[in-house]
Write a protein that holds these residues in place. Sequence first.
Motif, PDB file in Angstrom:
ATOM      1  N   GLY B   5      -5.618  19.753  -5.329  1.00  0.00           N
ATOM      2  CA  GLY B   5      -6.945  19.245  -5.120  1.00  0.00           C
ATOM      3  C   GLY B   5      -7.274  19.430  -3.569  1.00  0.00           C
ATOM      4  O   GLY B   5      -7.609  20.354  -3.052  1.00  0.00           O
ATOM      5  N   SER B   6      -6.892  18.553  -2.906  1.00  0.00           N
ATOM      6  CA  SER B   6      -7.443  18.660  -1.443  1.00  0.00           C
ATOM      7  C   SER B   6      -6.480  18.909  -0.405  1.00  0.00           C
ATOM      8  O   SER B   6      -5.117  18.436  -0.437  1.00  0.00           O
ATOM      9  N   CYS B   7      -7.010  19.586   0.644  1.00  0.00           N
ATOM     10  CA  CYS B   7      -6.113  19.662   1.743  1.00  0.00           C
ATOM     11  C   CYS B   7      -6.219  18.272   2.514  1.00  0.00           C
ATOM     12  O   CYS B   7      -7.147  17.562   2.330  1.00  0.00           O
ATOM     13  N   SER B   8      -5.095  17.548   2.918  1.00  0.00           N
ATOM     14  CA  SER B   8      -4.917  16.475   3.350  1.00  0.00           C
ATOM     15  C   SER B   8      -6.086  15.902   4.294  1.00  0.00           C
ATOM     16  O   SER B   8      -6.647  14.885   4.038  1.00  0.00           O
ATOM     17  N   LEU B   9      -6.576  16.604   5.225  1.00  0.00           N
ATOM     18  CA  LEU B   9      -7.598  16.374   6.020  1.00  0.00           C
ATOM     19  C   LEU B   9      -9.139  16.314   5.472  1.00  0.00           C
ATOM     20  O   LEU B   9     -10.053  15.870   5.904  1.00  0.00           O
ATOM     21  N   HIS B  10      -9.377  16.919   4.475  1.00  0.00           N
ATOM     22  CA  HIS B  10     -10.368  17.025   3.591  1.00  0.00           C
ATOM     23  C   HIS B  10     -10.440  15.952   2.872  1.00  0.00           C
ATOM     24  O   HIS B  10     -11.514  15.664   2.332  1.00  0.00           O
ATOM     25  N   SER B  11      -9.287  15.095   2.479  1.00  0.00           N
ATOM     26  CA  SER B  11      -9.522  13.926   1.574  1.00  0.00           C
ATOM     27  C   SER B  11     -10.298  12.731   2.184  1.00  0.00           C
ATOM     28  O   SER B  11      -9.942  12.714   3.656  1.00  0.00           O
ATOM     29  N   SER B  12     -10.827  11.990   1.571  1.00  0.00           N
ATOM     30  CA  SER B  12     -11.459  10.963   1.997  1.00  0.00           C
ATOM     31  C   SER B  12     -10.479  10.191   2.669  1.00  0.00           C
ATOM     32  O   SER B  12     -10.510   9.483   3.717  1.00  0.00           O
ATOM     33  N   ILE B  13      -9.315   9.950   2.153  1.00  0.00           N
ATOM     34  CA  ILE B  13      -8.242   9.021   2.767  1.00  0.00           C
ATOM     35  C   ILE B  13      -7.492   9.642   3.669  1.00  0.00           C
ATOM     36  O   ILE B  13      -7.218   8.856   4.919  1.00  0.00           O
ATOM     37  N   GLY B  14      -7.350  10.871   3.818  1.00  0.00           N
ATOM     38  CA  GLY B  14      -6.874  11.771   4.963  1.00  0.00           C
ATOM     39  C   GLY B  14      -7.665  11.548   6.254  1.00  0.00           C
ATOM     40  O   GLY B  14      -7.273  11.165   7.276  1.00  0.00           O
ATOM     41  N   LYS B  15      -8.956  11.542   5.858  1.00  0.00           N
ATOM     42  CA  LYS B  15      -9.774  11.340   7.065  1.00  0.00           C
ATOM     43  C   LYS B  15      -9.810   9.840   7.631  1.00  0.00           C
ATOM     44  O   LYS B  15      -9.908   9.840   8.724  1.00  0.00           O
ATOM     45  N   LYS B  16      -9.787   9.084   6.854  1.00  0.00           N
ATOM     46  CA  LYS B  16      -9.628   7.531   7.209  1.00  0.00           C
ATOM     47  C   LYS B  16      -8.272   7.274   7.982  1.00  0.00           C
ATOM     48  O   LYS B  16      -8.263   6.690   8.994  1.00  0.00           O
ATOM     49  N   GLN B  17      -7.330   8.091   7.462  1.00  0.00           N
ATOM     50  CA  GLN B  17      -5.986   7.864   8.264  1.00  0.00           C
ATOM     51  C   GLN B  17      -6.103   8.613   9.582  1.00  0.00           C
ATOM     52  O   GLN B  17      -5.461   8.024  10.561  1.00  0.00           O
ATOM     53  N   VAL B  18      -6.640   9.619   9.720  1.00  0.00           N
ATOM     54  CA  VAL B  18      -7.029  10.203  10.962  1.00  0.00           C
ATOM     55  C   VAL B  18      -7.537   9.491  11.927  1.00  0.00           C
ATOM     56  O   VAL B  18      -7.206   9.201  13.075  1.00  0.00           O
ATOM     57  N   MET B  19      -8.801   8.818  11.380  1.00  0.00           N
ATOM     58  CA  MET B  19      -9.377   7.724  12.193  1.00  0.00           C
ATOM     59  C   MET B  19      -8.751   6.518  12.578  1.00  0.00           C
ATOM     60  O   MET B  19      -8.598   6.141  13.797  1.00  0.00           O
ATOM     61  N   GLY B  20      -7.738   6.084  11.572  1.00  0.00           N
ATOM     62  CA  GLY B  20      -6.865   4.832  11.712  1.00  0.00           C
ATOM     63  C   GLY B  20      -5.912   5.226  12.949  1.00  0.00           C
ATOM     64  O   GLY B  20      -5.828   4.584  13.857  1.00  0.00           O
ATOM     65  N   VAL B  21      -5.172   6.372  12.730  1.00  0.00           N
ATOM     66  CA  VAL B  21      -4.049   6.838  13.729  1.00  0.00           C
ATOM     67  C   VAL B  21      -4.910   7.043  15.197  1.00  0.00           C
ATOM     68  O   VAL B  21      -4.297   6.580  16.162  1.00  0.00           O
ATOM     69  N   SER B  22      -5.835   7.813  15.323  1.00  0.00           N
ATOM     70  CA  SER B  22      -6.403   7.921  16.612  1.00  0.00           C
ATOM     71  C   SER B  22      -7.164   6.732  17.296  1.00  0.00           C
ATOM     72  O   SER B  22      -6.931   6.548  18.495  1.00  0.00           O
ATOM     73  N   GLY B  23      -7.403   5.912  16.289  1.00  0.00           N
ATOM     74  CA  GLY B  23      -8.035   4.646  16.862  1.00  0.00           C
ATOM     75  C   GLY B  23      -7.125   3.644  17.297  1.00  0.00           C
ATOM     76  O   GLY B  23      -7.082   3.213  18.420  1.00  0.00           O
ATOM     77  N   LEU B  24      -5.799   3.846  16.785  1.00  0.00           N
ATOM     78  CA  LEU B  24      -4.750   2.671  17.239  1.00  0.00           C
ATOM     79  C   LEU B  24      -4.262   3.477  18.565  1.00  0.00           C
ATOM     80  O   LEU B  24      -3.720   2.763  19.439  1.00  0.00           O
ATOM     81  N   LEU B  25      -4.210   4.918  18.686  1.00  0.00           N
ATOM     82  CA  LEU B  25      -3.530   5.166  19.737  1.00  0.00           C
ATOM     83  C   LEU B  25      -4.610   5.245  20.774  1.00  0.00           C
ATOM     84  O   LEU B  25      -4.321   4.764  22.110  1.00  0.00           O
ATOM     85  N   LEU B  26      -5.871   5.102  20.766  1.00  0.00           N
ATOM     86  CA  LEU B  26      -7.000   4.715  21.673  1.00  0.00           C
ATOM     87  C   LEU B  26      -6.730   3.351  22.169  1.00  0.00           C
ATOM     88  O   LEU B  26      -6.939   3.048  23.209  1.00  0.00           O
ATOM     89  N   CYS B  27      -6.355   2.252  21.196  1.00  0.00           N
ATOM     90  CA  CYS B  27      -6.318   1.009  21.470  1.00  0.00           C
ATOM     91  C   CYS B  27      -5.084   0.855  22.446  1.00  0.00           C
ATOM     92  O   CYS B  27      -5.371   0.048  23.283  1.00  0.00           O
TER      93      CYS B  27
END
Lengths: 257, 224
Positions: B5-27
């Motif tokens: 199916g999906s390349c991880s970063l094209h998946s809706s969950i992959g994108k959420k997780q990228v947002m989450g990890v980058s957001g936590l590091l920015l925190c």
Amino acid sequence: MGGNNSDTMSLNLKVWRQKNNKDKGSMIDYKLDGVSPDMSFLEMMDTLNNKLIKEQGDSIAFDHDCREGICGMCSMMINGQAHGPEAETTTCQLHMRKFKDGDTIVVEPWRAKAFPVLKDLMVDRGAFDNIMAAGGFVNVNTGNPQDANSILIGQENAELAMDAAACIGCGACVASCKNASAMLFVSAKISQLALLPQGEVESLARTQAMVAKMDELGFGNCTNEAECEAQCPKGIKIENIARMNREWFKGALTSRK
Amino acid sequence: MSSKGSCSLHSSIGKKQVMGVSGLLLCGFLLTHMLGNFTMFIGADAFNKYSHTLTSNPLIYLAEAGLAALFLCHIFMAIKLILENKAARPVSYHMRETSGRGSTFASSTMPYTGSIALIFLIIHILGLKFGTQYTIIINGVEMRDIYKTTIEYFRDSLHVLGYIVAVVSLGIHVSHGFWSAFQSLGFNHPKYIGKIQLLSKLFGIVVAVGFSSFPIFCYLQGGK
């Protein structure tokens, strides 16, 4: 209906009317008198339809089936909330006593790219079937089944799986989500199988396949607002979405396909 | 079933997780930035020496590049998600109400509070990092007098007000974003999710109040 006639209500209804999938559609105002507080919302809609048939011959199309809150067919956005304002209540179980005489009630279909409107308040929820077909099942071999008691299932997991299995696939999660995301539905289906030994075996591949199908069908992305949980008539928890996120991540790391 | 199916970063969950990890590091960046800024309460020398220690280290360029990458990643993914989410509901509701049991002010305003923070970030970098350059000699070492630049910058009450509005927006943003990142990464269990959500709200308050204290302090200093 054993209603008290002296308590009947008059309502102003604003209902979405759309001839077919190609039609642009619009909100139409109706006035309905003699609504008993004991009626369900669908019975009120039936009464309106009877009136419309007598007057114009054009009734409002809406989905309904069991009228017991278990089939997931009724699907109306009532005053801006999926299945109306009551928590854990389907449209068919919502009673008119929750409204007041003279109220204006806005009734619309679910709105999502993946749920096209077929007519009036009816939408095509076939997208959910497509997601299920992508992996929402357990592959079994033919032949004699093994003794059911030979598969041990912990009580906690059995309860959690049962809670997830309470999802009736009505689509209220998609309708209530500001992003039209289907993650609560998909995660409930993934969870009910992942929590049981029979479904656990294929869980990672199943999650990858169902999530990919969900994305392909044009549902939105989850922003963890939990409005889906709040408006779900069966109280499905977003804890299931977290489980799906974990299963998906494990699958993304380990899948060899 | 196929897991294709999906390349991880094209998946809706992959994108959420990228947002989450980058957001936590920015925190994490927000927290360290705030703790570092607290040196201005000790005095001008402490603040200047802290700033000099950071900027005179050659690794600062690597750190800045990493930070810029994090911001770009978070912003790019956010824009992508917002556009996709908009496309997922082409016809909007005539009437939409929230139940009062799910979404919050913070959760429903993420794109707006995030945008305010982004505009602020640009103004903030231009006004302070690339602001007026003064030098000072402390213990025989010549360094930038960032303390003076900061005090001068916040003499303008509009700068103070703008800064406070921005950091309050940022506080609201992280009060949802922090716990949301854990949910996206799969951490949600009844035994600890309440604590993460509480911590998230507290973090939002700390960001809003902590950062607001700097322009107020400078404004009061500048008045003297």
